[in-house]
Design a protein around this motif. Sequence first.
Motif, short mmCIF file in Angstrom:
data_model
loop_
_atom_site.label_atom_id
_atom_site.label_comp_id
_atom_site.label_asym_id
_atom_site.label_seq_id
_atom_site.Cartn_x
_atom_site.Cartn_y
_atom_site.Cartn_z
N SER A 56 -10.60 38.93 0.07
CA SER A 56 -10.04 39.92 0.97
C SER A 56 -9.62 39.27 2.30
O SER A 56 -9.63 38.06 2.43
CB SER A 56 -11.02 41.06 1.21
N HIS A 57 -9.27 40.10 3.27
CA HIS A 57 -8.60 39.63 4.47
C HIS A 57 -9.55 39.65 5.67
O HIS A 57 -10.35 40.57 5.81
CB HIS A 57 -7.41 40.56 4.75
N GLY A 58 -9.45 38.65 6.53
CA GLY A 58 -10.31 38.58 7.72
C GLY A 58 -10.21 39.80 8.60
O GLY A 58 -11.17 40.18 9.26
N ILE A 102 -7.95 54.45 8.55
CA ILE A 102 -6.61 54.41 9.14
C ILE A 102 -6.31 53.01 9.68
O ILE A 102 -5.21 52.49 9.51
CB ILE A 102 -6.47 55.46 10.26
N SER A 103 -7.32 52.38 10.28
CA SER A 103 -7.08 51.07 10.89
C SER A 103 -6.77 50.01 9.84
O SER A 103 -6.31 48.93 10.17
CB SER A 103 -8.27 50.65 11.75
N ASP A 107 -1.56 43.76 6.09
CA ASP A 107 -0.22 43.92 5.53
C ASP A 107 -0.20 44.04 4.01
O ASP A 107 0.54 44.83 3.47
CB ASP A 107 0.67 42.73 5.94
N LEU A 136 -12.25 43.71 11.33
CA LEU A 136 -11.85 44.64 12.38
C LEU A 136 -11.96 46.08 11.91
O LEU A 136 -12.45 46.94 12.63
CB LEU A 136 -10.40 44.38 12.80
N ARG A 147 -4.42 49.88 8.09
CA ARG A 147 -2.99 49.62 8.11
C ARG A 147 -2.63 48.28 8.74
O ARG A 147 -1.54 47.77 8.53
CB ARG A 147 -2.28 50.71 8.91
N ILE A 148 -3.54 47.74 9.55
CA ILE A 148 -3.24 46.45 10.17
C ILE A 148 -3.23 45.33 9.13
O ILE A 148 -2.78 44.23 9.40
CB ILE A 148 -4.22 46.08 11.30
N SER A 200 -3.00 37.12 0.06
CA SER A 200 -1.67 37.05 0.64
C SER A 200 -1.73 36.30 1.97
O SER A 200 -2.78 35.82 2.36
CB SER A 200 -1.13 38.45 0.87
N SER A 201 -0.59 36.22 2.63
CA SER A 201 -0.54 35.36 3.81
C SER A 201 -1.43 35.89 4.92
O SER A 201 -1.63 37.10 5.07
CB SER A 201 0.89 35.23 4.31
N PHE A 202 -1.99 34.98 5.66
CA PHE A 202 -2.92 35.33 6.72
C PHE A 202 -2.41 34.75 8.03
O PHE A 202 -2.35 33.53 8.20
CB PHE A 202 -4.30 34.76 6.39
N ILE A 203 -2.00 35.62 8.92
CA ILE A 203 -1.60 35.19 10.25
C ILE A 203 -2.33 36.07 11.23
O ILE A 203 -2.16 37.28 11.23
CB ILE A 203 -0.08 35.32 10.45
N LEU A 204 -3.20 35.48 12.04
CA LEU A 204 -3.99 36.28 12.98
C LEU A 204 -3.80 35.73 14.38
O LEU A 204 -4.07 34.56 14.64
CB LEU A 204 -5.47 36.20 12.59
N GLU A 205 -3.31 36.60 15.26
CA GLU A 205 -3.16 36.12 16.63
C GLU A 205 -4.42 36.43 17.42
O GLU A 205 -4.97 37.51 17.33
CB GLU A 205 -1.95 36.81 17.30
#
Lengths: 74, 249, 451
Positions: free
Chosen positions: C163-165, C183-184, C189, C169, C186-187, C265-270
Amino acid sequence: MKMDRLKPGALAFVRGLDATGVQRRRLLDIGLVKGTRISVIRRSPLGDPVLYEIRGAMIALRSEEAALIEIGLE
Amino acid sequence: MGREAGDYHVIALAGNPNTGKSTVFNALTGLKQHTGNWPGKTVLLAEGSFIHHGARYKLVDLPGTYSLIANSGEEEVARDFIYFGNPDATVVVTDATCLERNLNLVYQIMEITPRVVMCVNLMDEARRKRIKVNKKVLAKRLGIPVVTTIAKSGEGLYELKEIISRMATGRMKTQPCLVKYEPEVEAMIECVTDDLRKVIGKDYCLRWLALRVLDGDSELIKRVEERVSGRNCKHGQGRLKQLSRRDAT
Amino acid sequence: MDKEGLNSYQGEMPLKDKIVRSIYSQAEETVGFAVRFEEGGSDWDRKLDDILTSPVWGFPIMLLLLGIILWITISGANVPSDILADFFFELEGKLTGYVMLLGLPAWFNGLFVVGAYRTLAWVVSVMLPPMAIFFPLFTLLEDLGYLPRVAFNLDRVFKACGSHGKQALTMCMGFGCNAAGVISCRIIDSPRERLIAILTNNFTFCNGRFPTLIALSLIFMGGLSKTGGEVRATFVVVGMVLTGIIVTLLVSYVLSKTLLKGTPSSFILELPPYRLPRVGSVLVRSILDRTIFVLTRAVLIALPAGAVIWLMVNINVGDKTLLSQGAEFLQPFAALIGLDGYILMAFILGFPANEIVLPILIMAYMSWGEMSDLGSMQAMGELFIEHGWTWTTALCTMLFSMLHFPCGTTLYTIAKETKSVKWTVLAFALPTFVAIVVCFIVNQSIGLFWR
């Protein structure tokens, strides 16, 4: 050389992207175009992802993404 | 977007994630919508309004995006609002400490509409990091008005409202300095623009649309085509699709 | 440098690349003219990150912050809770007095005062203080910019679970309210990872279940009024929260290997710069937006639910009340997983909102008992023990509360977000299954080894 091979503190510039489709687009959109300078800031506590400074922003990428970015050393 | 003309002006608020866009939104509208400091916070379009010199302005908070090339639903929402929604002005909130990346979005929006205000926010952080932003030079090079702000303390917001009102009421005209692409790309743009002009007429933003055709954004082309066919332009049907097919190859 | 790699990049660049590259080179040029970068800017961001995301301190600090927030919430909520409860209880006496004075029938007092009002009073006095403490603290961390660092620190773990980092959040958001947490999502992708995050968000203790957890841990693990009880209770609560996180990870892993198979999938975290939060606005916003919002929802559900439950406790079918009938029917199964029929009934009736599970239970027990002091932990503890609760019952109730089906609002939100009956049904069935299995195992092994 691929970006995932870099160690914290390293400076490099982007030579090209191996990604395709949406993934390529996303990488381009955060400014990873040919010639962009990047610096490696730090690894996360468990080694992955790695934090890079890209055009003034702090961006974390997993090793899988970083391996799609072909870089040259400064 | 069925609104009465002259009732109020619609202002879109765009920007990268984490530029304090929602803080600007709250400060302008007084709406207490919570804003957290994490990427992709705004997921629904929040709306609020403010009154300046007796006129009412409706502000629409678009999702925070890096780009408008529709990689995600959020980007599509933001792009559709700016292109199809035809707001009276679009404010792009940017992070003073990382303008290079923020300008990517500013330039993309400038291609869609000339009615753009650039709001350089987080000036306090730029000061802390000793980053000096010369807004006059910036405005001159972009060809659009630039306002520097510290949204959380309200600095610069009056000026922002002033410029929004001048732009929305047509008292301020801009001449955006658009991105110049490589000669061969420009040649392709020109070629596609000519074809587009024949098909859909003048009033759509042709240069931007041509770029999307070259991009192969088939979804957008389809939607524009639907609009065109709805406006007694029957011979245009199918032409756009042909165009996009030809140029994708 | 290998030649092959070079050639493939120096060849014809795709058109998209050319477009983006031109935009960026113009952006570079513009910044070159309009922006000056001077030496000597402060870099406390980076220094703070050196600590908060360090291999040594990153995880201990994360745990410590979690512990501190929970401890402040638990120890700070007790006293105002009691004050509120006293106030509401006194008011209840007066209300009953007025009802009598007006000569209204007894059922009127029962339905509106004992049913609706008392449930409302319980929900407010038990929920308001922890929320009014937890939300501002959480909002402070959020505004500071700490949450993306949590995602950065933990992403490796989430990646291992497919899963995603950013799920970290959404889980943080879930501490406030699972519907907000869903709901959150949605962040995130990618649809696959987003679904995993949605389906597991329920395993994060939301604010509606928090009071149950705090009350039970104080009564049964903390040892009421004993010194150090709050610290012990905090450890139990932290342990529970960690258990929830572990379950989240395990279920995420299983989902990503079975129903939601696929490559990450791709992971881009600012990571945005840290920003000093403005305490005043944090207080106002977190209390206005979050506390009042969640409380209003709870109150709106508690009022009618209180009345309905009073009816169930007071309408007899045969020689027993409706609720007792239900509870007795559920008793054999409930006993297997360490609960009793009334507890399970309370969870089922509490489907509209988790906040009302404990009030339902209290009212159900009280139909054949008396609780003198509304809302007091002491009295509640005695009431529960009187009805055969043990340490194991408390533990299983906590686990069931943490793991069971999401509340009505959350489920409705999941249906809206996924637009799929299948995933909504799974979002109900999966946690319920996990809750039953975990409680069964815990109860049976305690029975085997400790009794």
